[in-house]
Every structure is written in C-alpha cells, then in structure tokens.
Motif scaffolding. Structure first.
Motif, PDB file in Angstrom:
ATOM      1  N   GLN A 134       0.849  -1.180   0.000  1.00  0.00           N
ATOM      2  CA  GLN A 134       0.000   0.000   0.000  1.00  0.00           C
ATOM      3  C   GLN A 134       0.896   1.245   0.000  1.00  0.00           C
ATOM      4  OE1 GLN A 134      -3.363   0.200   2.716  1.00  0.00           O
ATOM      5  NE2 GLN A 134      -3.158  -1.985   3.185  1.00  0.00           N
ATOM      6  N   LYS A 135       0.620   2.158  -0.898  1.00  0.00           N
ATOM      7  CA  LYS A 135       1.389   3.414  -0.970  1.00  0.00           C
ATOM      8  C   LYS A 135       0.608   4.518  -0.272  1.00  0.00           C
ATOM      9  CE  LYS A 135       4.321   1.250  -3.653  1.00  0.00           C
ATOM     10  NZ  LYS A 135       3.550   0.023  -3.937  1.00  0.00           N
ATOM     11  N   TYR A 136       0.262   4.261   0.977  1.00  0.00           N
ATOM     12  CA  TYR A 136      -0.622   5.176   1.706  1.00  0.00           C
ATOM     13  C   TYR A 136      -0.028   6.568   1.894  1.00  0.00           C
ATOM     14  CZ  TYR A 136       2.305   3.366   5.531  1.00  0.00           C
ATOM     15  OH  TYR A 136       3.362   2.988   6.304  1.00  0.00           O
ATOM     16  N   ASN A 137       1.310   6.678   1.873  1.00  0.00           N
ATOM     17  CA  ASN A 137       1.918   8.002   2.044  1.00  0.00           C
ATOM     18  C   ASN A 137       1.581   8.947   0.892  1.00  0.00           C
ATOM     19  OD1 ASN A 137       3.344   7.680   4.538  1.00  0.00           O
ATOM     20  ND2 ASN A 137       4.842   6.391   3.480  1.00  0.00           N
ATOM     21  N   MET A 138       1.213   8.378  -0.232  1.00  0.00           N
ATOM     22  CA  MET A 138       0.903   9.178  -1.411  1.00  0.00           C
ATOM     23  C   MET A 138      -0.378   9.990  -1.236  1.00  0.00           C
ATOM     24  SD  MET A 138       0.992   7.675  -5.317  1.00  0.00           S
ATOM     25  CE  MET A 138       2.532   6.798  -5.058  1.00  0.00           C
ATOM     26  N   VAL A 139      -1.207   9.633  -0.248  1.00  0.00           N
ATOM     27  CA  VAL A 139      -2.483  10.320  -0.077  1.00  0.00           C
ATOM     28  C   VAL A 139      -2.289  11.814   0.152  1.00  0.00           C
ATOM     29  CG1 VAL A 139      -2.702  10.016   2.429  1.00  0.00           C
ATOM     30  CG2 VAL A 139      -4.754  10.129   1.003  1.00  0.00           C
ATOM     31  N   TRP A 140      -1.160  12.195   0.784  1.00  0.00           N
ATOM     32  CA  TRP A 140      -0.937  13.624   1.066  1.00  0.00           C
ATOM     33  C   TRP A 140      -0.676  14.417  -0.208  1.00  0.00           C
ATOM     34  CZ3 TRP A 140      -2.499  15.479   5.459  1.00  0.00           C
ATOM     35  CH2 TRP A 140      -2.522  14.659   6.589  1.00  0.00           C
ATOM     36  N   ASP A 141      -0.174  13.764  -1.236  1.00  0.00           N
ATOM     37  CA  ASP A 141      -0.039  14.430  -2.529  1.00  0.00           C
ATOM     38  C   ASP A 141      -1.398  14.884  -3.040  1.00  0.00           C
ATOM     39  OD1 ASP A 141       1.265  15.296  -4.924  1.00  0.00           O
ATOM     40  OD2 ASP A 141       0.651  13.434  -5.904  1.00  0.00           O
ATOM     41  N   LYS A 142      -2.412  14.047  -2.786  1.00  0.00           N
ATOM     42  CA  LYS A 142      -3.794  14.382  -3.164  1.00  0.00           C
ATOM     43  C   LYS A 142      -4.385  15.418  -2.212  1.00  0.00           C
ATOM     44  CE  LYS A 142      -5.379  11.344  -6.448  1.00  0.00           C
ATOM     45  NZ  LYS A 142      -6.292  11.674  -7.571  1.00  0.00           N
ATOM     46  N   VAL A 143      -4.266  15.153  -0.919  1.00  0.00           N
ATOM     47  CA  VAL A 143      -4.925  16.002   0.081  1.00  0.00           C
ATOM     48  C   VAL A 143      -4.390  17.426   0.037  1.00  0.00           C
ATOM     49  CG1 VAL A 143      -5.247  16.375   2.563  1.00  0.00           C
ATOM     50  CG2 VAL A 143      -5.504  14.078   1.608  1.00  0.00           C
ATOM     51  N   LEU A 144      -3.084  17.573  -0.142  1.00  0.00           N
ATOM     52  CA  LEU A 144      -2.467  18.898  -0.175  1.00  0.00           C
ATOM     53  C   LEU A 144      -2.421  19.479  -1.587  1.00  0.00           C
ATOM     54  CD1 LEU A 144       0.500  18.287   2.319  1.00  0.00           C
ATOM     55  CD2 LEU A 144      -1.758  19.254   2.793  1.00  0.00           C
ATOM     56  N   ALA A 145      -2.982  18.730  -2.560  1.00  0.00           N
ATOM     57  CA  ALA A 145      -3.021  19.190  -3.957  1.00  0.00           C
ATOM     58  C   ALA A 145      -1.627  19.574  -4.457  1.00  0.00           C
ATOM     59  CB  ALA A 145      -3.997  20.347  -4.110  1.00  0.00           C
ATOM     60  N   LEU A 146      -0.626  18.748  -4.133  1.00  0.00           N
ATOM     61  CA  LEU A 146       0.730  19.004  -4.596  1.00  0.00           C
ATOM     62  C   LEU A 146       0.904  18.606  -6.056  1.00  0.00           C
ATOM     63  CD1 LEU A 146       2.686  17.667  -1.465  1.00  0.00           C
ATOM     64  CD2 LEU A 146       2.071  20.041  -1.994  1.00  0.00           C
ATOM     65  N   ASN A 147       0.126  17.614  -6.486  1.00  0.00           N
ATOM     66  CA  ASN A 147       0.130  17.160  -7.882  1.00  0.00           C
ATOM     67  C   ASN A 147       1.518  16.721  -8.347  1.00  0.00           C
ATOM     68  OD1 ASN A 147      -2.667  17.816  -8.137  1.00  0.00           O
ATOM     69  ND2 ASN A 147      -2.097  19.968  -8.393  1.00  0.00           N
ATOM     70  N   LEU A 148       2.184  15.982  -7.492  1.00  0.00           N
ATOM     71  CA  LEU A 148       3.506  15.467  -7.827  1.00  0.00           C
ATOM     72  C   LEU A 148       3.420  14.188  -8.654  1.00  0.00           C
ATOM     73  CD1 LEU A 148       5.159  15.990  -4.314  1.00  0.00           C
ATOM     74  CD2 LEU A 148       5.684  17.287  -6.387  1.00  0.00           C
ATOM     75  N   PHE A 149       2.579  13.263  -8.232  1.00  0.00           N
ATOM     76  CA  PHE A 149       2.447  11.980  -8.920  1.00  0.00           C
ATOM     77  C   PHE A 149       1.307  12.059  -9.932  1.00  0.00           C
ATOM     78  CE2 PHE A 149       4.744  10.909  -5.115  1.00  0.00           C
ATOM     79  CZ  PHE A 149       5.595   9.872  -5.506  1.00  0.00           C
ATOM     80  N   PRO A 150       1.526  11.595 -11.157  1.00  0.00           N
ATOM     81  CA  PRO A 150       0.460  11.640 -12.166  1.00  0.00           C
ATOM     82  C   PRO A 150      -0.680  10.691 -11.805  1.00  0.00           C
ATOM     83  CG  PRO A 150       2.380  10.461 -13.012  1.00  0.00           C
ATOM     84  CD  PRO A 150       2.789  11.065 -11.700  1.00  0.00           C
ATOM     85  N   GLN A 151      -1.854  10.985 -12.319  1.00  0.00           N
ATOM     86  CA  GLN A 151      -3.041  10.201 -11.992  1.00  0.00           C
ATOM     87  C   GLN A 151      -2.878   8.734 -12.350  1.00  0.00           C
ATOM     88  OE1 GLN A 151      -5.654  11.263 -10.204  1.00  0.00           O
ATOM     89  NE2 GLN A 151      -6.389   9.149 -10.243  1.00  0.00           N
ATOM     90  N   GLN A 152      -2.096   8.453 -13.385  1.00  0.00           N
ATOM     91  CA  GLN A 152      -1.929   7.060 -13.815  1.00  0.00           C
ATOM     92  C   GLN A 152      -1.316   6.195 -12.714  1.00  0.00           C
ATOM     93  OE1 GLN A 152       0.948   8.323 -16.925  1.00  0.00           O
ATOM     94  NE2 GLN A 152       2.183   6.586 -16.265  1.00  0.00           N
ATOM     95  N   VAL A 153      -0.508   6.797 -11.839  1.00  0.00           N
ATOM     96  CA  VAL A 153       0.079   6.042 -10.722  1.00  0.00           C
ATOM     97  C   VAL A 153      -1.019   5.604  -9.760  1.00  0.00           C
ATOM     98  CG1 VAL A 153       1.631   6.156  -8.740  1.00  0.00           C
ATOM     99  CG2 VAL A 153       2.297   7.193 -10.918  1.00  0.00           C
ATOM    100  N   TYR A 154      -1.897   6.526  -9.410  1.00  0.00           N
ATOM    101  CA  TYR A 154      -3.001   6.197  -8.508  1.00  0.00           C
ATOM    102  C   TYR A 154      -3.925   5.156  -9.136  1.00  0.00           C
ATOM    103  CZ  TYR A 154      -1.615  10.446  -6.011  1.00  0.00           C
ATOM    104  OH  TYR A 154      -0.926  11.395  -5.308  1.00  0.00           O
ATOM    105  N   ASP A 155      -4.267   5.359 -10.394  1.00  0.00           N
ATOM    106  CA  ASP A 155      -5.209   4.448 -11.056  1.00  0.00           C
ATOM    107  C   ASP A 155      -4.658   3.029 -11.111  1.00  0.00           C
ATOM    108  OD1 ASP A 155      -6.870   6.598 -11.443  1.00  0.00           O
ATOM    109  OD2 ASP A 155      -6.292   6.920 -13.539  1.00  0.00           O
ATOM    110  N   ARG A 156      -3.376   2.909 -11.427  1.00  0.00           N
ATOM    111  CA  ARG A 156      -2.772   1.575 -11.514  1.00  0.00           C
ATOM    112  C   ARG A 156      -2.774   0.894 -10.149  1.00  0.00           C
ATOM    113  NH1 ARG A 156       3.341   0.606 -13.680  1.00  0.00           N
ATOM    114  NH2 ARG A 156       2.522   1.840 -15.448  1.00  0.00           N
ATOM    115  N   GLU A 157      -2.408   1.650  -9.106  1.00  0.00           N
ATOM    116  CA  GLU A 157      -2.364   1.068  -7.764  1.00  0.00           C
ATOM    117  C   GLU A 157      -3.760   0.662  -7.278  1.00  0.00           C
ATOM    118  OE1 GLU A 157       0.727   0.824  -5.190  1.00  0.00           O
ATOM    119  OE2 GLU A 157       0.824   0.100  -7.252  1.00  0.00           O
TER     120      GLU A 157
END
Length: 827
Positions: A709-732
C-alpha cells in the motif's frame, strides 16, 4: 404558489417525525469491538468488552478490570444492569500482586531437572515476587532474557473446590507443578490471567510439601513474571440479582447509550465524555457523566432507586495497592474520593501500567438527595439489599464507592438524574525534568471540587455540545464515505482522543501528548502522531500543533542534535527525551514536514511553519540527500522489520520535499519553492521507473514480485501538490481492488495482516467513490465481526479479522482521512 398554513398539531407531529428521523439517521452501531464508557486520557479510560453491559466488568484499555456495577430497585425487586459478579478466590499460594512473597530464582540455566521436587536449589538466589522491569517496585528487578523460579508450599488437605493458576507473564512461560508441566503459554498476557485446573493437573497436588516452578522467556521489550494458585469460593446468595434486560446499545462520537427493561420500568443509561475538540477547556476536563433516566412501561406508579458502585481499582496500578476513601461535601455536591496511600507521583512509566497517584472522584448534586458511602468490594452489592451502615472513611484494598440515587414514585413520565465521575492526576507528565499539571489544573485556583461543581451546573449545556458534536461527526463522515464508513469513524473518535494528555509547556505552548498504547508506551511518538492527524486537522489544527510542538522544541533547544526528527520524547508519562532504541530518520522527518504543511493548508497560512523554518529546512535537506532510496531503515510499520529501498518510504520523502516547497511559496520564498518543487518532481520520474512492476508499483525498488500500500501518497492528493500523475493512482487502485481479503487489503506482499488506518488512507486515493467504498468496507466488516473484544486494534489479520497486536491507539484518528480530503477540496 401559495402554501396553506399548517395547524399547530400538524406542525408538532411533523417536527416529532423529523426529529425521530434525524435521530435514526444519526444512530450508531449496536456493536463494537469494545464500548467506551469513560474516556479522557491514557490513565482515565474505561471500556466494556461485551455487548451486554451486565455480562462483564468494565476494564481499563490495558485489559485490567476497573469495575463499575449498577443495580436498580423497582418496588421490592432488584435488577443488575451494569457489571457482573466477579469470581471469588481463596489463595493457596498468593501472587506477588496480592502479597509479595519469597521465591528462589536463577537468571542462568540451572541445569536439567530444575523443575523437579528433588532438584538441589539451596544455592539459588532469594527474591520477592513479582519479578520484572521498572513496574516491579515492590518485587525483584528482572530485565534479562531468562528467569527460572521455584516456590515451595504445604497442603494440610487437598482443596475440594475448583482450582486455578494465576499467571502474569511477559513474554513466554512454562509452568510446572511438582515437576509436571501444566501450562506452556506463548506471548505476554498483559495482565494476571486465570487458568482453571483440570482434574489431571489437580491430581498432581499432594499432602505436605508441593513446588510450583516457572521458566519465563523475555523475547524483547518489557519483562514480567508473577504466579500463584487459588481455590474458587462459592458465590453468596445475597450477591445474586436477576439481570435487567438490555434492549439496545448505541454509540455516538461522545456518548454510549444503553437501554434496559427492568420489570415494569425502563432505564436509559448514558455515558457522556465531553471530548469536544473545538473547546480546549472542556476537552481538558477529566469529568464524565453517568446519566440515568427512568420511566414506567405500564400505567402504574413504581418506587425506583438506582445504585452505582465505582471500584477504587480505577486509582491503582495493581489491586493489591492500599487506598484510602472518604466521603464529604463541597460546593453543593456530595463527593466520594479515593487514592492510594503511597501516592507515587509519576513513578510508574511504561505501556501496561495504570495510574496510582492522584484521586478518583464520584460526585452528585445535593438536589439528587443521594446517599453515598464506602464498602469493601465484596460487600457492595449486598449493602444495597440490606441497607448497610454507611462508612465515610475507609482504608484497604479493592474498595467500592457507592451512590444510591432515589427517584421516588415513577410513572410514564420519565425522571432523570446524573452523577459525575472524575480523576485528578495532580501532575500529568514530566517534561524535560519538570512536572506539568494537566491543562485544566494549570490555572490559578483550580480545584477538583470546583471542576465537579462546574460540571454539575453546566450539565445541560455540556450535553448539548456533546449532541451537536455527535451529529457533526456523523454527518461529515456520512457525506464523505457513506453509513458504514461513518460508523467506523464514530468508533474511532473517543479512542483516538483519549490516548492523549493535554498540558502546557513551561514556555506556555500547548502540548497534546500521545501515549503509544499497547506498543512500547512511548510518549509523543511522531509516527503515531502522523496517522492520528486527520481527526485533529479536521476539527482543531491547534491540537495537531500541540502534537508537534514538543518535537520541534526538542530539536530547537539543542537537546536533540541530529539532522532529522526524533522518534519520541520518552516513555509515558516521562518526556525527558527519546527512549526508543533506534532512529527513523526518513520516517519522522517526512512526517513532521508533511503535517506542518497540512496545518498550513488547513489554516490557509504558513505562520506555524515560519516559526520552525530553520528546523524544517534542515530536515528537508536531509530528505533531499537520503530520502529517495532509503537505506535499511525502520518506518512506522516497524513491526514488519527493517526494509531497504522501501518505495512507500521514498514516497513520504518526495511528498515531504514537495510540501516544503509549497510552504516556501506561501511564505513568499518563491525561488526556494521552485528549487524544491523541481527536486521533488525529478524524484517522482525516477521513482516511477524504479518501482514499476507492470500492473502495480513494487514494495521495494527493482523487485517486481513485491507490492505494498502506498498510503503516504495520499498527502499528494490532500495537499493538492500534484507530484504523482493520476496514472500512478489508477494503476495502484486497480491492483488493490484485486488483492483484498475478507477483512481488508494486506499491508504488503510479505504478510496477510494489515493496518486499518492505512487502508482508509489508501482508499482515499481512489478517484471513484465506488472504489473507496470497496476498499473501506472490509474495515467496517472487521470492526463488526472481529472476535478481539478490545478497544479497536489497528493491526489485524485480513483472513479472519483477529487482532495481531496494538489496541486503544490514537492512530484510528486516521480513519477521518476521507473526511479531511473532501474538506481540503472545498474552497
């Protein structure tokens, strides 16, 4: 269009229907792993572990019994609605908890046959029980790996009643009776457990000399051994009462409500702990309400009175500790007060410990016309039946603080009265060698009598605030994730808050200090603050600042000199500096930076970050150097062991660097922001290559056969940092949906266990609500179906829903991540 004016009767009926619908909509689960009764801080935290309140005795979150009993008299018939009749024992061989006694012991292997009756033991050491770590103030110090003990005792007759072994071990124990193995038990028991003798074990006893021998293996952490043998004594008929029929139980964020049928009278019992996050003064008050509402279910009048007995065990670490209880009056209240005679202030530290200093209070307004008195625990129930002579000053062990509340003649119209249960710690924690008072007490003229009086006078107003909080918490979670998600959040609310203590630092800063419950007992652990944070960001960011202030101060004072954040401030309640044996450099630095950025996002300014900018910069630069491909470091999931090249830990470092860039922008440091934003973006591209495993991203870099689980990535979403592309989230998310078990998504590919807080974080990364629900629903199923009847464990097995470890921890505040994410999206 014209609307007709509704008649008053119609409008009244409409209002009643609407209120009933709202109450039903906000009604909570009729089932929980454990039910919070009185919840304020790690020491004042009482729970029921059964669905029926009268099926067991209430317990401290550690599992130690802290009984509260309740009886109701309807005309001449008495019913028991709370607590149960505890088994009574007569000691044959007393435990050290009951009475410290002499044992022979060795801490090196004594030789084969050591457990036998004829083994030569005359050169063994002599020590008093119990044996163990710093908790064993009365017994013998032992913190090594192995311990062998022997104790001889004589029997003039063989007992005829049921026999039990009493055993408290940490960790593994082998128990022998006259050389015969009778128990082989793995793992720490947490408390004294009672193990019945079967006939085969009982047959090992003999007239004359017998010997009990125990080998205990300490596999790590705390060390403890205490054992004894007892005969169960028959119950007294005078203590037996028919059970009230429990008809309903529900939990809201701040209250647990039970209803009972007691013959022709209905009883509603409500436990209210006013943990209102937006009201710091009320949040810091160590006072809960027990409210009793009675009404007749027929058309007749009935004479009704209610009895409650609160055990002095709420004020001790071990029930063998002597206490003194008194009854008195003050400020319009009748008051019962009890505490240990020794008052070892802040002497007891660690995980499986309870407070044994300060005083427990039971108060009730004069207007209730109540009768208060003190008895020994074994005499409490009978005292209500036979109207015993009251004692108002008593010393001893396991006393009972009793209150009889008369309701007089009760008909269809309900009558309501309440009492207040409170605890005065005097001093709550030690903070860098200075003892700090709890926040409510840290004001001139504060007294417990004044607090109890204020609680009684403000009862209606406080309950109104509780009701409003209950509605808000449920509605927010319902809107974010649906009914089942909302019910899980409700389960988490009091548990998370009550794992903290509110104090003020010598410099005047708010400190909201967690205890790492049922783990290692650390105080203010950063990687416990991190998962807990969503609840406090959502409802009062000042409390999250209170969770970070001590760690910042530790570094900025020069007491912590390393270029990354500390793990903790000590072992609860002693916060004199880190006591955890190993650093978590990437983990804790990333946590502190991300949470500081989350405060800035919640408050829409970076003033808090500005105050600590130099420290944040040092930690961010450490992550820039060492965070992308972490070495063989521990992370917050340290129970899973060291893990090099941890892709999820790398995500934390990347997000933290991006969060630092965002804060720099908010502070007007645009050049700095651009520099670190570019650094984080470059790391993301590299991360996607090294973690790429085809249909998912790996647990560790360059190993496509792993996942996590890449749960740490949630803060990229919550803080709207937009570091990781959506395709990373969708694949996971696609991968996760196909790898769930009955009770949730495993933490990673190494084991089938999971962390429920991380599941909710992972689910929050899903774009589609249906995917969030699919990932979150097994957490609800776990909460409803687990056989582990303890305050919610956040570490459970996904195949059978059983607790693996951890309970009553603050990290369940992380269940509110979806609510927080939705709020952060709101302009």
């Amino acid at each position: 269009m014209k609307f007709f004016k509704k008649p008053r009767t119609f409008r009244f009926l409409f209002l009643l229907t609407f209120v009933a619908a709202v109450q039903q909509a906000f009604s909570q689960s009729a089932h929980a792993p454990a039910y919070p009764l009185v919840t304020h801080n790690p020491y004042f935290s009482i729970w029921s572990g059964t669905d029926q309140l009268n099926a067991s005795n209430s317990k401290h979150w550690t599992g130690k019994e802290q009984p509260m009993v309740g009886l109701i008299k309807v005309d001449e018939q008495i019913y028991r609605f709370m607590g149960t009749l505890a088994p009574r024992y007569s000691s044959i061989l007393a435990t050290g908890e009951e009475k410290p006694s002499r044992w022979q012991y060795q801490d090196e292997y004594p030789g084969d046959g050591w457990q036998g009756e004829l083994f030569p033991d005359h050169k063994w050491k002599i020590g008093m029980s119990p044996f163990g770590d710093a908790r064993a103030r009365v017994g013998t110090a032992w913190t090594g790996k192995d311990l062998w003990v022997r104790r001889k005792f004589r029997l003039k007759t063989i007992p005829t009643g049921p026999l039990v072994l009493k055993l408290h071990q940490d960790d593994d124990a082998e128990v022998f009776l006259n050389g015969k193995l009778i128990v082989n038990r793995k793992g720490a028991t947490g408390n004294m457990v009672v193990i019945p003798f079967d006939e085969e074990i009982k047959s090992a006893l003999k007239l004359g000399e017998n010997i009990l021998a125990v080998h205990c293996l300490n596999t790590g952490g705390g060390a403890w051994l205490d054992a004894g043998i007892a005969e169960q004594v028959a119950d007294r008929p005078i203590d037996h009462f028919p059970l009230a029929e429990q008809t309903h139980v529900e939990m809201t964020a701040t209250q647990t409500i039970y209803t009972f049928k007691c013959g022709a009278v209905n009883l509603k019992l409500t436990f209210s702990s006013p943990l209102i996050l937006q009201d710091i003064k009320l949040l810091s008050s160590p006072a809960s309400y027990l409210s009793f509402e009675v009404s007749a279910s027929d058309e007749l009048q009935h004479q009704v009175s209610v009895f409650t007995g609160i055990s002095s065990d709420l004020a001790v670490n071990q029930s063998s500790q002597e206490v003194r209880a008194i009854a008195y009056t003050s400020k319009g209240q009748s008051i019962l007060k009890v505490g240990t005679t020794a008052q070892p202030l802040l002497k007891n530290k660690g995980d499986d410990v309870r407070i044994d200093w300060g005083y427990l209070y039971v108060s009730i307004p004069f207007s209730a016309n109540a009768k208060q008195y003190i008895t020994r625990a074994e005499d409490a129930l009978a005292s209500f039946r036979k109207d015993a002579k009251p004692s108002r000053n008593l010393r001893g062990t396991s006393l009972m603080l009793n209150t009889i509340i008369p309701f007089g003649s009760v008909g269809a119209e309900s009558k309501k009265k309440f009492l207040v249960l409170g605890y005065d710690e005097l001093y709550a924690v030690q903070y860098f060698n200075q003892n700090l008072k709890p926040l409510w007490r840290d004001v001139p003229g504060a007294t417990m009598e004044g607090l109890l009086s204020e609680a009684a006078i403000g009862y209606d107003k406080v309950i109104g605030k509780c009701n409003l909080t209950d509605t808000t918490v449920y509605k927010d979670a319902l809107a974010a994730g649906g009914e089942h998600y909302a019910r899980v959040c409700v389960l988490a609310y009091r548990q998370s808050i009550a794992a903290h203590q509110l104090v003020r630092s010598p410099e005047g800063e708010l400190l909201f200090l967690s205890k790492e419950n049922f783990s290692n007992g650390s105080i203010n652990t950063v990687d416990v603050t991190y998962p807990s944070a969503p609840l406090y960001l959502l409802y009062n960011p000042e409390l999250l600042k209170g969770m970070l202030n001590g760690i910042f101060s530790y570094s900025e004072s020069g007491k912590w000199t390393k270029p990354f954040a500390a793990h903790d401030l000590g072992t609860y309640p002693i916060a004199n500096g880190q006591t955890y044996g190993e650093d978590m450099p990437v983990e804790e630095s990333g946590n502190m930076i991300i949470l500081t950025a989350a405060i800035a996002a919640a408050e829409k300014n970076a003033e808090y970050a500005k105050k600590h900018w130099k420290t944040l910069t040092v930690w961010t630069d450490y992550l820039a150097q060492a965070g992308f491909d972490p070495g063989n470091q521990l992370c917050t999931d340290d129970f899973a062991g060291h893990l090099a090249h941890n892709a999820n830990l790398s995500v934390k470092a990347i997000v933290a660097i991006g969060a630092y860039a965002r804060m720099a922008d908010m502070l007007g440091e645009k050049q700095t922001g651009a520099k670190y934003r570019q650094l984080a973006a470059g790391m993301v591209s590299k991360w996607m290559q090294k973690a790429d495993a085809g249909d998912h991203y790996a647990l560790v870099f360059d190993d496509q056969n792993t996942w996590s689980q890449k749960y740490n990535m949630v803060w990229d979403k919550v803080l709207a940092l937009n570091l990781f592309p959506q395709q990373v989230y969708d694949r996971e998310i696609r991968f996760y949906l196909n790898h769930q078990n009955a009770f949730g998504l495993p933490l990673d590919s190494r084991k089938t266990y999971t962390k429920s807080d991380w599941i909710i974080w992972t689910a929050t990364m899903a774009e589609k609500r249906v995917d969030f629900k699919a990932l979150a629903e097994p957490v609800f199923n776990y909460a409803m179906e687990t056989s582990s009847r303890v305050p919610m464990s956040d570490w459970h097995e996904t195949l059978d829903g059983r607790m693996v470890g951890f309970q009553a921890r603050s990290v369940v505040g992380g269940y509110f991540m979806k609510v927080l994410a939705d709020k952060m999206k709101t302009p």
